[in-house]
Each structure stands twice: as structure tokens, then as C-alpha cells.
Design an enzyme around this catalytic site. Structure first.
Site, PDB file in Angstrom:
ATOM      1  N   ALA A 197       0.813  -1.229   0.000  1.00 19.00           N
ATOM      2  CA  ALA A 197       0.000   0.000   0.000  1.00 19.00           C
ATOM      3  C   ALA A 197       0.844   1.276   0.000  1.00 19.00           C
ATOM      4  O   ALA A 197       0.304   2.369   0.114  1.00 19.00           O
ATOM      5  CB  ALA A 197      -0.929  -0.007   1.214  1.00 19.00           C
ATOM      6  N   THR A 198       2.170   1.139  -0.133  1.00 19.41           N
ATOM      7  CA  THR A 198       3.016   2.338  -0.074  1.00 19.41           C
ATOM      8  C   THR A 198       3.187   3.034  -1.419  1.00 19.41           C
ATOM      9  O   THR A 198       3.836   4.078  -1.486  1.00 19.41           O
ATOM     10  CB  THR A 198       4.427   1.969   0.443  1.00 19.41           C
ATOM     11  OG1 THR A 198       4.883   0.814  -0.271  1.00 19.41           O
ATOM     12  CG2 THR A 198       4.431   1.697   1.924  1.00 19.41           C
TER      13      THR A 198
ATOM     14  N   LYS B 199       2.183 -14.033 -13.146  1.00 21.73           N
ATOM     15  CA  LYS B 199       0.836 -13.463 -13.258  1.00 21.73           C
ATOM     16  C   LYS B 199      -0.145 -14.478 -13.864  1.00 21.73           C
ATOM     17  O   LYS B 199      -1.345 -14.430 -13.591  1.00 21.73           O
ATOM     18  CB  LYS B 199       0.878 -12.157 -14.060  1.00 21.73           C
ATOM     19  CG  LYS B 199       1.595 -11.030 -13.294  1.00 21.73           C
ATOM     20  CD  LYS B 199       0.915 -10.732 -11.957  1.00 21.73           C
ATOM     21  CE  LYS B 199       1.586  -9.617 -11.185  1.00 21.73           C
ATOM     22  NZ  LYS B 199       0.903  -9.274  -9.923  1.00 21.73           N
TER      23      LYS B 199
ATOM     24  N   ASN C 285      -2.032  -7.165  -3.575  1.00 31.06           N
ATOM     25  CA  ASN C 285      -1.472  -6.286  -4.596  1.00 31.06           C
ATOM     26  C   ASN C 285       0.057  -6.298  -4.627  1.00 31.06           C
ATOM     27  O   ASN C 285       0.658  -6.097  -5.684  1.00 31.06           O
ATOM     28  CB  ASN C 285      -1.990  -4.866  -4.320  1.00 31.06           C
ATOM     29  CG  ASN C 285      -1.180  -3.807  -5.024  1.00 31.06           C
ATOM     30  OD1 ASN C 285      -1.341  -3.591  -6.224  1.00 31.06           O
ATOM     31  ND2 ASN C 285      -0.280  -3.137  -4.289  1.00 31.06           N
TER      32      ASN C 285
ATOM     33  N   GLY D 137      -3.126  -3.424 -17.598  1.00 27.66           N
ATOM     34  CA  GLY D 137      -2.049  -3.295 -18.594  1.00 27.66           C
ATOM     35  C   GLY D 137      -1.050  -2.279 -18.070  1.00 27.66           C
ATOM     36  O   GLY D 137      -0.666  -2.319 -16.906  1.00 27.66           O
TER      37      GLY D 137
ATOM     38  N   TYR E 270       8.142 -13.103 -15.091  1.00 28.18           N
ATOM     39  CA  TYR E 270       7.098 -12.213 -14.556  1.00 28.18           C
ATOM     40  C   TYR E 270       5.731 -12.642 -15.105  1.00 28.18           C
ATOM     41  O   TYR E 270       4.753 -12.760 -14.357  1.00 28.18           O
ATOM     42  CB  TYR E 270       7.384 -10.750 -14.907  1.00 28.18           C
ATOM     43  CG  TYR E 270       6.259  -9.835 -14.457  1.00 28.18           C
ATOM     44  CD1 TYR E 270       6.015  -9.622 -13.097  1.00 28.18           C
ATOM     45  CD2 TYR E 270       5.409  -9.214 -15.377  1.00 28.18           C
ATOM     46  CE1 TYR E 270       4.960  -8.822 -12.668  1.00 28.18           C
ATOM     47  CE2 TYR E 270       4.363  -8.403 -14.958  1.00 28.18           C
ATOM     48  CZ  TYR E 270       4.138  -8.213 -13.603  1.00 28.18           C
ATOM     49  OH  TYR E 270       3.094  -7.417 -13.183  1.00 28.18           O
TER      50      TYR E 270
ATOM     51  N   ARG F 231       7.965  -0.624   3.865  1.00 29.41           N
ATOM     52  CA  ARG F 231       8.479   0.703   4.256  1.00 29.41           C
ATOM     53  C   ARG F 231       7.563   1.363   5.295  1.00 29.41           C
ATOM     54  O   ARG F 231       6.536   1.959   4.948  1.00 29.41           O
ATOM     55  CB  ARG F 231       8.611   1.586   3.008  1.00 29.41           C
ATOM     56  CG  ARG F 231       9.801   1.179   2.129  1.00 29.41           C
ATOM     57  CD  ARG F 231       9.837   1.934   0.851  1.00 29.41           C
ATOM     58  NE  ARG F 231       8.714   1.610  -0.021  1.00 29.41           N
ATOM     59  CZ  ARG F 231       8.315   2.319  -1.052  1.00 29.41           C
ATOM     60  NH1 ARG F 231       8.939   3.441  -1.351  1.00 29.41           N
ATOM     61  NH2 ARG F 231       7.298   1.934  -1.793  1.00 29.41           N
TER      62      ARG F 231
ATOM     63  N   ASP G  77       7.437  -8.174   5.141  1.00 28.89           N
ATOM     64  CA  ASP G  77       7.725  -8.592   3.765  1.00 28.89           C
ATOM     65  C   ASP G  77       6.820  -9.788   3.466  1.00 28.89           C
ATOM     66  O   ASP G  77       6.856 -10.779   4.215  1.00 28.89           O
ATOM     67  CB  ASP G  77       9.215  -8.976   3.706  1.00 28.89           C
ATOM     68  CG  ASP G  77       9.688  -9.294   2.306  1.00 28.89           C
ATOM     69  OD1 ASP G  77       8.926  -9.909   1.538  1.00 28.89           O
ATOM     70  OD2 ASP G  77      10.832  -8.933   1.985  1.00 28.89           O
TER      71      ASP G  77
HETATM   72  P1  NDP Z   1       4.787  -0.226  -7.292  1.00 31.12           P
HETATM   73  O1  NDP Z   1       6.232  -0.581  -7.381  1.00 31.12           O
HETATM   74  O2  NDP Z   1       4.398   1.189  -7.417  1.00 31.12           O
HETATM   75  O3  NDP Z   1       4.181  -0.792  -5.917  1.00 31.12           O
HETATM   76  C1  NDP Z   1       4.504  -2.073  -5.459  1.00 31.12           C
HETATM   77  C2  NDP Z   1       4.052  -2.213  -4.017  1.00 31.12           C
HETATM   78  O4  NDP Z   1       4.336  -3.556  -3.585  1.00 31.12           O
HETATM   79  C3  NDP Z   1       4.788  -1.278  -3.087  1.00 31.12           C
HETATM   80  O5  NDP Z   1       3.871  -0.742  -2.160  1.00 31.12           O
HETATM   81  C4  NDP Z   1       5.799  -2.190  -2.365  1.00 31.12           C
HETATM   82  O6  NDP Z   1       5.977  -1.714  -1.038  1.00 31.12           O
HETATM   83  C5  NDP Z   1       5.043  -3.523  -2.363  1.00 31.12           C
HETATM   84  N1  NDP Z   1       5.928  -4.670  -2.280  1.00 31.12           N
HETATM   85  C6  NDP Z   1       6.817  -5.094  -3.200  1.00 31.12           C
HETATM   86  N2  NDP Z   1       7.478  -6.175  -2.749  1.00 31.12           N
HETATM   87  C7  NDP Z   1       6.984  -6.426  -1.512  1.00 31.12           C
HETATM   88  C8  NDP Z   1       7.275  -7.403  -0.523  1.00 31.12           C
HETATM   89  N3  NDP Z   1       8.204  -8.351  -0.734  1.00 31.12           N
HETATM   90  N4  NDP Z   1       6.586  -7.383   0.629  1.00 31.12           N
HETATM   91  C9  NDP Z   1       5.646  -6.426   0.853  1.00 31.12           C
HETATM   92  N5  NDP Z   1       5.321  -5.478  -0.047  1.00 31.12           N
HETATM   93  C10 NDP Z   1       6.006  -5.487  -1.200  1.00 31.12           C
HETATM   94  O7  NDP Z   1       4.068  -1.104  -8.410  1.00 31.12           O
HETATM   95  P2  NDP Z   1       2.538  -1.236  -8.853  1.00 31.12           P
HETATM   96  O8  NDP Z   1       1.647  -0.451  -7.985  1.00 31.12           O
HETATM   97  O9  NDP Z   1       2.495  -1.021 -10.299  1.00 31.12           O
HETATM   98  O10 NDP Z   1       2.337  -2.803  -8.595  1.00 31.12           O
HETATM   99  C11 NDP Z   1       1.327  -3.327  -7.771  1.00 31.12           C
HETATM  100  C12 NDP Z   1       0.860  -4.649  -8.364  1.00 31.12           C
HETATM  101  O11 NDP Z   1       0.272  -4.401  -9.633  1.00 31.12           O
HETATM  102  C13 NDP Z   1       1.962  -5.680  -8.594  1.00 31.12           C
HETATM  103  O12 NDP Z   1       1.474  -6.950  -8.228  1.00 31.12           O
HETATM  104  C14 NDP Z   1       2.196  -5.617 -10.101  1.00 31.12           C
HETATM  105  O13 NDP Z   1       2.698  -6.809 -10.618  1.00 31.12           O
HETATM  106  C15 NDP Z   1       0.787  -5.327 -10.575  1.00 31.12           C
HETATM  107  N6  NDP Z   1       0.647  -4.755 -11.915  1.00 31.12           N
HETATM  108  C16 NDP Z   1       1.259  -3.575 -12.231  1.00 31.12           C
HETATM  109  C17 NDP Z   1       1.109  -3.042 -13.493  1.00 31.12           C
HETATM  110  C18 NDP Z   1       1.791  -1.793 -13.940  1.00 31.12           C
HETATM  111  O14 NDP Z   1       1.881  -1.551 -15.157  1.00 31.12           O
HETATM  112  N7  NDP Z   1       2.265  -0.934 -13.042  1.00 31.12           N
HETATM  113  C19 NDP Z   1       0.252  -3.713 -14.481  1.00 31.12           C
HETATM  114  C20 NDP Z   1      -0.315  -4.952 -14.042  1.00 31.12           C
HETATM  115  C21 NDP Z   1      -0.135  -5.431 -12.797  1.00 31.12           C
HETATM  116  P3  NDP Z   1       7.342  -1.662  -0.210  1.00 31.12           P
HETATM  117  O15 NDP Z   1       8.455  -1.439  -1.189  1.00 31.12           O
HETATM  118  O16 NDP Z   1       7.144  -0.525   0.747  1.00 31.12           O
HETATM  119  O17 NDP Z   1       7.393  -2.984   0.477  1.00 31.12           O
HETATM  120  C1  8X3 Z   2       2.590  -5.137 -15.472  1.00 28.60           C
HETATM  121  C2  8X3 Z   2       2.452  -4.489 -16.781  1.00 28.60           C
HETATM  122  O1  8X3 Z   2       3.472  -4.169 -19.054  1.00 28.60           O
HETATM  123  O2  8X3 Z   2       4.590  -5.745 -17.649  1.00 28.60           O
HETATM  124  O3  8X3 Z   2       1.971  -6.332 -15.305  1.00 28.60           O
HETATM  125  O4  8X3 Z   2       2.467  -6.303 -18.602  1.00 28.60           O
HETATM  126  S1  8X3 Z   2       3.302  -5.242 -18.054  1.00 28.60           S
END
Ligand code: NDP
Ligand code: 8X3
Length: 252
Positions: free
Chosen positions: A10-11, A156, A86, A183, A152, A35, A59
Site C-alpha cells: 500500500a506504499t 501473473k 497487490n 495493462g 514475470y 516501508r 515482507d
Molecule cells: P509499485 O512498485 O508502485 O508498488 C509495489 C508495491 O508492492 C509497493 O507498495 C511495495 O511496497 C510492495 N511490495 C513489493 N514487494 C513487496 C514485498 N516483498 N513485501 C511487501 N510489499 C512489497 O508497483 P505497482 O503499484 O504497479 O504494482 C502493484 C501490483 O500491480 C503488482 O502486483 C504488479 O505486478 C501489478 N501490476 C502492475 C502493473 C503496472 O503496469 N504498473 C500492471 C499490471 C499489474 P514496499 O516497497 O514498501 O514494500
Molecule cells: C505489469 C504491466 O506491461 O509488464 O503487469 O504487462 S506489463
């Protein structure tokens, strides 16, 4: 009494946007990530607007830490209505035969095993109460592999099958299960994928208007707000000029 949503990761990005959308929609929140300082900042902000927020720092790869965190919840926080799985990431875009096994492990441990850990901890109480909703953040990447996406994309694809499996396993109950498949969403995702190479990350979103975390949060909130007899099983959400994981039209 307000409903409670637990959101992992959620960060930043989609998770943070879900926190804001569900707060706006009248939920109290359990926000998790690694974090602590960022979680605290979001908590202060949302609490000033009238949302109760509980933060849990762990984590998702550490099943024991996740269990301890969930066990530490006071009774008032134990009835979780919505779990948003998420937390996740991509690392690298190398060819499969040149990829870094450490990156593979991190993606598999976070995106698949972390999601399973949280599901295992939270869903039994939902089934017992005969109420609840699990929203997993999958991806268009799980529909088909794209160049360099290999591991990756596989994580998914696993999220899709694990989500379908859970939906089958809770079908006797009123628990609902949703797979959201975004996407291109402009978040920290690409900065993380390219290990902090921000210039390379910016190029991912060049020539196309990407989705925002808020766009995905709106769909998550819509799914959670549907009438109880309606289960939004799966949603693919693409930017308008994106047709699949590998077909993206960019303005020159
Ligand atoms: P961000 O990097 O902005 O956010 C990722 C979040 O996941 C952060 O809050 C991070 O928090 C947390 N996180 C990562 N690893 C861990 C861990 N080991 N334990 C706890 N928390 C963790 O990426 P997105 O918001 O884009 O990604 C969120 C989700 O959406 C992911 O599952 C990603 O695969 C998916 N997604 C993203 C897309 C995109 O294009 N952006 C498209 C499709 C899916 P912290 O570092 O504080 O732990
Ligand atoms: C995250 C988006 O572009 O890697 O799932 O498919 S992409």
C-alpha cells in the site's frame, strides 16, 4: 460499522491508490508493506480525513512475519471484508536464458507465494463468516508472454489460476474472488523492474497515455461494491492504445 479492507503493497502505485479509493468509499484500512515511514505518512493523511488506519510492516515473502503481523491485530481489526493482494513486482526484461535466477526467485516468492501466504491467513475467517472478498492484482502479462517477460508473465499466469482455484474452493460460501488484470499503469513498477534506471523506466510510458493507479482502484472498488449476488470474476483493464501485453501503439 465501517467495513475493513486489508491492502498489501500500500506504499505506492496501485496499492496506495486502492487505499485512497477505499478510504473515500467509507472503509477503514489495514495497510501493509515493507516501508514503515511511507505507511505512516499515508496513515496520518487518511486519518486526518476520518479513516481509521492500521499499518503492518512486513515482507510478504516472510510467511512467519506475515503470520505474526496478522496475529497481532486487535479484535476490532480482525473482521476483514476485503483482501487486496497487490504487493508484487517485475525484475528485469532479459531473455529467459540470460535472466538472473535471484530476480526469478524474488518475483516468484513475492507475486505467487506472498499472495498465497496472505490468502491462507485471511480467507479462513471469511469462509467461517460466510462473507468477504479477495481481489488479486494479476496482469495482462498473465494472459500471454511478451518479449523478456518470461518469469514475470508466468507469475501473473499463476495468479490467474490461483485466483480461479480459490473461487472454486469458496464457491459454497458467499466469499467473492476477483482477478484484476491491468495493462500499462504508470507507478514505480518500471523503476523497480529496471533496478532504479529511471530513464529506462520513463520510456515504458512514452507515446501513450498509460493507466493510473486510481483507474485500477476504481475498478477494485466497483467490484467490492457490487451487489452480494454479483461476483466480478476477472477484469482486463488496458490503456486505450494498448491491445495486449505486446501490442502497444505509441505516438511518435
Ligand atoms: P509499485 O512498485 O508502485 O508498488 C509495489 C508495491 O508492492 C509497493 O507498495 C511495495 O511496497 C510492495 N511490495 C513489493 N514487494 C513487496 C514485498 N516483498 N513485501 C511487501 N510489499 C512489497 O508497483 P505497482 O503499484 O504497479 O504494482 C502493484 C501490483 O500491480 C503488482 O502486483 C504488479 O505486478 C501489478 N501490476 C502492475 C502493473 C503496472 O503496469 N504498473 C500492471 C499490471 C499489474 P514496499 O516497497 O514498501 O514494500
Ligand atoms: C505489469 C504491466 O506491461 O509488464 O503487469 O504487462 S506489463
Amino acid at each position: 460499522m465501517k467495513k475493513i479492507a486489508l491492502i498489501t503493497g500500500a506504499t505506492s502505485g496501485i496499492g496506495e491508490a486502492c487505499a485512497r479509493r477505499f478510504a473515500e468509499g467509507g472503509y477503514n484500512l489495514i495497510l501493509t508493506a515493507r516501508r514503515a515511514d511511507v505507511l505512516d505518512k499515508i496513515k496520518v493523511e487518511l486519518e486526518a480525513e476520518g479513516t481509521k488506519v492500521k499499518t503492518l510492516v512486513f515482507d510478504v515473502r516472510d510467511a512467519e512475519a506475515a503470520q505474526l503481523a496478522v496475529d497481532s491485530l486487535e479484535p476490532e481489526w480482525q473482521t476483514i471484508d476485503v483482501l487486496i493482494n497487490n504487493a508484487g513486482l517485475a525484475l528485469g526484461l532479459e531473455k529467459e536464458y540470460e535472466g538472473d535466477p535471484e530476480d526469478w526467485n524474488t518475483m516468484i516468492d513475492t507475486n505467487i507465494k506472498g499472495l498465497l501466504t496472505m490468502t491462507r491467513l485471511i480467507v479462513p475467517r471469511m469462509v467461517k463468516r460466510n462473507e468477504g472478498h479477495v481481489i488479486n492484482i494479476g496482469s495482462v502479462a498473465g494472459d500471454a508472454a511478451y518479449a523478456g517477460g518470461n518469469v514475470y508473465c508466468a507469475t501473473k499466469a499463476a495468479v490467474k489460476v490461483i485466483t480461479d482455484g480459490l473461487r472454486i474452493d469458496v464457491a459454497e460460501s458467499a466469499v467473492r474472488v476477483t482477478n484484476l488484470k491491468p495493462g500499462l499503469v504508470e507507478t514505480n513498477f518500471s523503476n523497480v523492474r529496471f533496478h532504479g534506471d529511471n530513464e529506462r523506466a520513463d520510456k515504458v510510458y512514452k507515446g501513450i497515455q498509460p493507466l493510473t493507479g486510481a483507474d485500477i482502484a476504481d475498478v477494485a472498488f466497483f467490484a467490492a461494491s457490487a451487489p452480494k449476488h454479483v461476483q466480478i470474476a476477472e477484469v482486463l483493464i488496458l490503456a486505450t492504445h494498448q491491445a495486449s501485453g505486446s501490442v502497444i501503439h505509441r505516438e511518435a
